[in-house]
Design an enzyme around this catalytic site. Structure first.
Site, PDB file in Angstrom:
ATOM      1  N   ASP A  22       0.754  -1.248   0.044  1.00 17.14           N
ATOM      2  CA  ASP A  22       0.388   0.070  -0.116  1.00 17.14           C
ATOM      3  C   ASP A  22       0.835   1.618   0.350  1.00 17.14           C
ATOM      4  OD1 ASP A  22      -2.202   1.569   0.699  1.00 17.14           O
ATOM      5  OD2 ASP A  22      -3.014   0.471   1.684  1.00 17.14           O
ATOM      6  N   GLU A  41     -10.203   7.250   4.382  1.00 15.62           N
ATOM      7  CA  GLU A  41      -8.823   6.364   5.239  1.00 15.62           C
ATOM      8  C   GLU A  41      -9.378   7.265   6.980  1.00 15.62           C
ATOM      9  OE1 GLU A  41      -5.441   6.157   3.007  1.00 15.62           O
ATOM     10  OE2 GLU A  41      -6.249   6.095   1.113  1.00 15.62           O
TER      11      GLU A  41
HETATM   12  C1  BGC Z   1      -3.381  10.818  -1.872  1.00 14.14           C
HETATM   13  C2  BGC Z   1      -2.569   9.904  -0.866  1.00 14.14           C
HETATM   14  C3  BGC Z   1      -4.012   8.621  -0.791  1.00 14.14           C
HETATM   15  C4  BGC Z   1      -3.934   8.402  -2.377  1.00 14.14           C
HETATM   16  C5  BGC Z   1      -4.855   7.193  -1.976  1.00 14.14           C
HETATM   17  C6  BGC Z   1      -3.914  10.243  -2.851  1.00 14.14           C
HETATM   18  O1  BGC Z   1      -3.852  11.209  -4.064  1.00 14.14           O
HETATM   19  O2  BGC Z   1      -2.681  11.850  -2.426  1.00 14.14           O
HETATM   20  O3  BGC Z   1      -2.246   9.890   0.480  1.00 14.14           O
HETATM   21  O4  BGC Z   1      -3.298   7.396   0.207  1.00 14.14           O
HETATM   22  O5  BGC Z   1      -4.174   8.753  -2.560  1.00 14.14           O
HETATM   23  O6  BGC Z   1      -4.584   6.579  -3.310  1.00 14.14           O
HETATM   24  C1  BGC Z   2      -5.343   2.870   0.156  1.00 14.27           C
HETATM   25  C2  BGC Z   2      -5.362   1.650  -0.660  1.00 14.27           C
HETATM   26  C3  BGC Z   2      -5.333   2.565  -2.274  1.00 14.27           C
HETATM   27  C4  BGC Z   2      -4.109   3.209  -2.417  1.00 14.27           C
HETATM   28  C5  BGC Z   2      -3.777   3.866  -3.331  1.00 14.27           C
HETATM   29  C6  BGC Z   2      -3.705   3.808   0.020  1.00 14.27           C
HETATM   30  O1  BGC Z   2      -3.939   5.480   0.560  1.00 14.27           O
HETATM   31  O2  BGC Z   2      -4.864   2.723   1.323  1.00 14.27           O
HETATM   32  O3  BGC Z   2      -6.574   1.371  -0.389  1.00 14.27           O
HETATM   33  O4  BGC Z   2      -5.302   1.240  -2.895  1.00 14.27           O
HETATM   34  O5  BGC Z   2      -4.080   4.211  -1.180  1.00 14.27           O
HETATM   35  O6  BGC Z   2      -4.537   5.417  -3.868  1.00 14.27           O
END
Ligand code: BGC
Ligand code: BGC
Length: 856
Positions: free
Chosen positions: A321, A522
């Site tokens: 992740d 999140e």
């Molecule tokens: C955010 C990340 C986040 C992610 C999830 C991004 O655009 O900046 O912090 O975890 O999206 O896909």
């Molecule tokens: C999340 C994931 C997601 C990843 C990519 C992370 O912040 O926990 O669920 O798939 O970002 O966007």
């Protein structure tokens, strides 16, 4: 509280539910210390593919192999990087779009997919021609793309309890994803959510593994096809069961926290989605951010290798992740041999960490920190999935079956299925005197801040990562809840009037009030208790106001989790938990309205897949608990056949730790973790302006980047390089303005003690004047600015400090807070480097470093 009928009903439901679980518990021998069992995947080892994998692997250099294991993000790599390194895959994070443009068209998405693919198979620089693959979070439809069908979030789908529908939804999602040239989806989330304080509660189907298990295979098959027929055919995408394992069972529901379940519970409660998802042939598993008994899963050899790969027999790949490897003890985002050794096959490495990580990993193989056998195993797994998905034979992304068929994105047929899912997801909690269904011939007032707000009803992971900063225009083809009601009512001869604040000229026959949580994603959605107060109890006041006027009230509650809303339930005649229904708001009218002949159109069929709390601190109440005593049990949900349940008044005593009620504090949040409604965040430099929705932007001399204060990306950093000739340069800065650039009345949150307050952390002393401004017109002719440089420069460097300034400083100089268009602007012509968070208007007087106007 007298709740005799409910209590009776709940005990019979519990009995019923117990019956269902026998099968699961019987299979597990509780005495055995290791509960994990081998899983027979429907996708069998294919010797032809295995031979191809070995052959290709034997021709690869170490650099090419490690490149397969690196997954950078679209904002951090160029086409040239892809040509040079040949990454095995790449992703777009939540709210990351081609060209960093939220309004990118499907064509823009395909172009990026095609460019990256062609660069990956171009072997002129790296000697490798292995096709890359693009992964995306299509977690409730293809949610990063404007115009896509947005399905209800998983919590609502759990209430629908319809696995066949799930397969259809997943297949539609795969289709819309493929229109944009993307190969791989980071879904389904198969978390079993035990504590509703968790900000990702709504990404889970249930608190109980039963539905999670049923759904995991249904979704995997919808995305990938079935092993025996259309497995990873031209119309399918690769799926990911995530987040392995125990993400829904952390202490206190902390996002990325520690799960302390016994191994038996880890399996029985938290791993059931993998049991069925892997059997259905899921080709990838995402490692979870959380720890199990103190050890981060990205670094757990036991769970990733011994359990998942060896014991369960998973032969696809494990993807990490979002820089999750960087959290393993002894690791950083740039270096983490521990994760590879533990069994991680692909590093998800956004930001510019990918390059050092790539180089360090190569070095670590050369110096034997990582064995070449481990690298070969990882790469074999990646190649195996690529062969299974036909990536070596398929045409390029722009030429695939659905590529560019833009009519499929948000097509009527797709929206119809989403609308059905909305209907089935609604759970009726109260229906006094059988108020529902409403006749469409009535005069209906539709009120509340969720009434005509597709962004709010869609929740997080909707166009932007947090789901904030959107307007109805960002959901073309979608329908708000009000619009859905209006369509049917006006057809039947009634009237539906939208009045967000509940005011009216002609007394309505009934009011439908749509309210609830603001979007979040999140960790930003983690909360302390389940007392619903994020709207400062405004909706409750609205409900009471209607009651007092003798107007029957229907509440439609938009929420990512069950919440303690006893007062709101008491103030409503009917109460519907609508969860986060997504783009098809008509689904609500389809159920709460009768047809023109006053007959039921669709009965309520949704049943709670999460127990509903009796108390704001009952954050962890789950089916099969000892002394199980929720307000509404798992499986609860009224139908139109149920008469007058919940006639008694529910207890409204607020039982949360002192100091954590915020409702009597006049706080108006402007930026709290993320931008709040109705505001939007902008950067400007002179005349140029851009909206902020990504984690990094640049505009002229201004750089913007999200940073972490307490949780992931709850703050932002701005760096202004300043100009050599300050007198000639133009000011640059960040501003927060109304989404529609219109005036917003902040008057009610403003008292004579009110302050504009924010947290700030200086990276360096500022050089040049810095202004804080507030405006009451979009052209900034109404409003005022204050030079805060001397105050700012007194703050210690690098610590987070609270900065607070009396609102009267602005109002004395011409700002009118009843017409706020830009409540916050931070600008300078000089050199500035600092981070900002928690921007609020508050009347809390406890901040010592407050600037009062007398000092000006
Ligand atoms: C955010 C990340 C986040 C992610 C999830 C991004 O655009 O900046 O912090 O975890 O999206 O896909
Ligand atoms: C999340 C994931 C997601 C990843 C990519 C992370 O912040 O926990 O669920 O798939 O970002 O966007």
């Amino acid at each position: 509280m007298k709740l005799s009928k409910i209590t009776l009903l709940s005990s019979s439901l519990i009995l019923l539910a117990t019956g269902c679980s026998v099968e699961l518990s019987d299979k597990i021998n509780t005495k055995e210390s290791k509960p994990w069992a081998p899983i027979k995947s429907e996708v069998k080892t294919d010797p032809v593919i295995e031979a191809k994998v070995s052959k290709l692997l034997s021709s690869m250099t170490l650099e090419q192999k490690v490149a397969q294991m690196i997954q950078p993000e679209i904002r951090d790599i160029t086409e040239e990087d892809m040509r040079k390194y040949g990454f095995g895959s790449y992703l777009n994070g939540g709210g990351a779009f081609p060209k960093n443009n939220k309004h990118s068209t499907p064509q823009d998405w395909i172009e990026l997919a095609e460019t990256m693919y062609q660069a990956s198979i171009d072997d002129s620089v790296d000697g490798s021609a292995i096709p890359t693959m693009w992964g995306t979070d299509a977690v409730h439809g293809h949610n990063n793309v404007i115009g896509a069908t947005l399905f209800p979030h998983n919590i609502g789908l759990g209430a629908a309890n319809n696995p066949e529908l799930m397969t259809k939804i997943a297949q539609i999602t795969a289709t819309e994803v493929m229109v944009t040239g993307i190969d791989w989806v980071f879904a389904p989330t198969v978390a079993t959510v035990r504590n509703d304080r968790w900000g990702r509660t709504y990404e889970g189907y249930s608190e109980d593994p039963e539905i999670v298990k049923l759904y995991a295979s249904a979704v995997v098959k919808g995305l990938q096809g079935s092993a025996d027929e259309d497995f990873l055919g031209d119309d399918r995408v690769i799926s990911t069961v995530k987040h392995f394992v125990g993400d829904g069972g952390t202490q206190d529901g902390d996002d990325q926290g520690d799960n302390r379940a016994s191994e038996h519970d880890l399996y029985k409660l938290h791993a059931q989605g993998y049991v069925s998802g892997l059997a259905a042939g899921a080709q990838s598993v995402m490692a979870s951010f959380n720890s199990w008994n103190g050890e981060k899963i990205h670094g757990s050899h036991y769970l990733l290798t011994e359990v998942l790969k060896e014991k369960m027999g998973f032969d696809g790949f494990v993807v990490g992740d979002w820089n999750g490897h960087g959290q393993v003890k002894g690791c950083s985002n740039e270096s983490c041999p521990q994760a590879v050794n533990a069994g991680l096959d692909i590093f998800m490495v956004p930001t510019d960490a990918w390059k050092p990580l790539y180089e360090n990993t190569i070095k670590q193989v050369k110096n034997n920190t990582i064995s070449i056998a481990r690298i070969d195993d990882a790469v074999k797994r990646i190649l195996r999935v690529k062969f299974r998905a036909g990536l070596f034979d398929k045409p390029s992304p722009a030429k695939r079956m659905f590529s560019g068929k833009t009519a499929l994105i948000g097509s009527d047929e797709h929206r119809k299925v989403a609308r059905q899912a909305v209907q089935e997801s609604l759970v009726l909690l109260k229906n006094k005197a059988n108020l529902l269904p409403l006749s469409p011939k009535l005069n209906i007032l539709v009120a509340g801040d969720g009434a005509d707000n597709i962004g709010k009803q869609s929740g997080g992971w909707s166009i932007t990562w947090q789901g904030t900063g959107n307007t109805n225009k960002d959901f073309p083809g979608g329908t708000s809840i009000y619009a859905g009601i209006e369509q049917q009512v006006s057809k039947a001869g009634g009237t539906a009037i939208l009045s967000v604040d509940g005011s009216f000229e002609e007394k309505p026959d009934v009011a439908v009030v749509v309210f609830g949580e603001e979007p979040y994603a999140e960790g930003q959605g983690d909360i302390e208790h389940l007392y619903f107060e994020s709207d400062n109890k405004k909706s409750l006041a609205l409900l009471k106001q209607f009651k007092q006027q003798g107007i029957p009230v229907v509440s439609v509650f938009i929420t990512g989790r069950p919440m303690w809303v006893n007062a709101e339930i008491n103030a409503s005649d009917a109460f519907v938990a609508a969860w986060l229904p997504g783009s098809e708001g008509q689904g609500i009218a389809d159920v709460i309205l009768a047809n023109a002949n006053n007959e039921i159109q669709n009965d309520f069929t949704g049943k709670l897949s999460f127990s509903w709390p009796k108390d704001a601190m009952q954050t962890e109440v789950n089916r099969f608990d000892e002394n199980y005593d929720p307000l509404f049990p798992y499986g609860f949900g009224l139908t139109y056949g149920d008469k007058d349940i919940l006639t008694d008044t529910l207890d409204e005593t607020i039982n949360i730790p002192a100091g954590s009620v915020k409702s009597d504090d006049k706080v108006s949040e402007i930026f709290q973790n993320s931008i709040k409604q109705p505001w939007s965040l902008w950067l400007y430099s002179g005349e140029k302006e851009i909206a902020v929705y990504a984690n990094a932007h640049q505009l002229a001399e201004l750089n913007y980047r999200t940073v972490d204060k307490l949780v992931q990306e709850d703050a932002f950093k701005i760096s202004l390089t300043g100009s050599e000739k300050p007198s000639n340069s133009q000011a640059s800065g960040v501003m927060i303005k109304h989404v529609a650039s219109t005036a917003h009345d902040l008057g009610e949150s403003v008292s004579e003690n009110s302050r504009l307050q924010f947290s700030v952390s200086l990276a360096n002393r500022t050089d040049g004047d810095v202004y804080l401004s507030t405006y009451c017109s979009a052209d900034k002719t109404c409003g005022s600015s204050i030079n805060i440089s001397s105050y700012l420069n007194k703050l210690p460097v690098s610590d987070w400090q609270t900065f607070s300034i009396d609102l009267t400083c602005f109002s004395k100089k011409g700002m009118d807070f009843s017409k706020a268009v830009i409540p916050f602007e931070f600008s300078s012509k000089g050199k500035v480097e600092l981070s900002i968070a928690d921007i609020v208007i508050t009347d809390n007087t406890e901040v010592s470093a407050t600037i009062s106007c007398g000092a000006m």
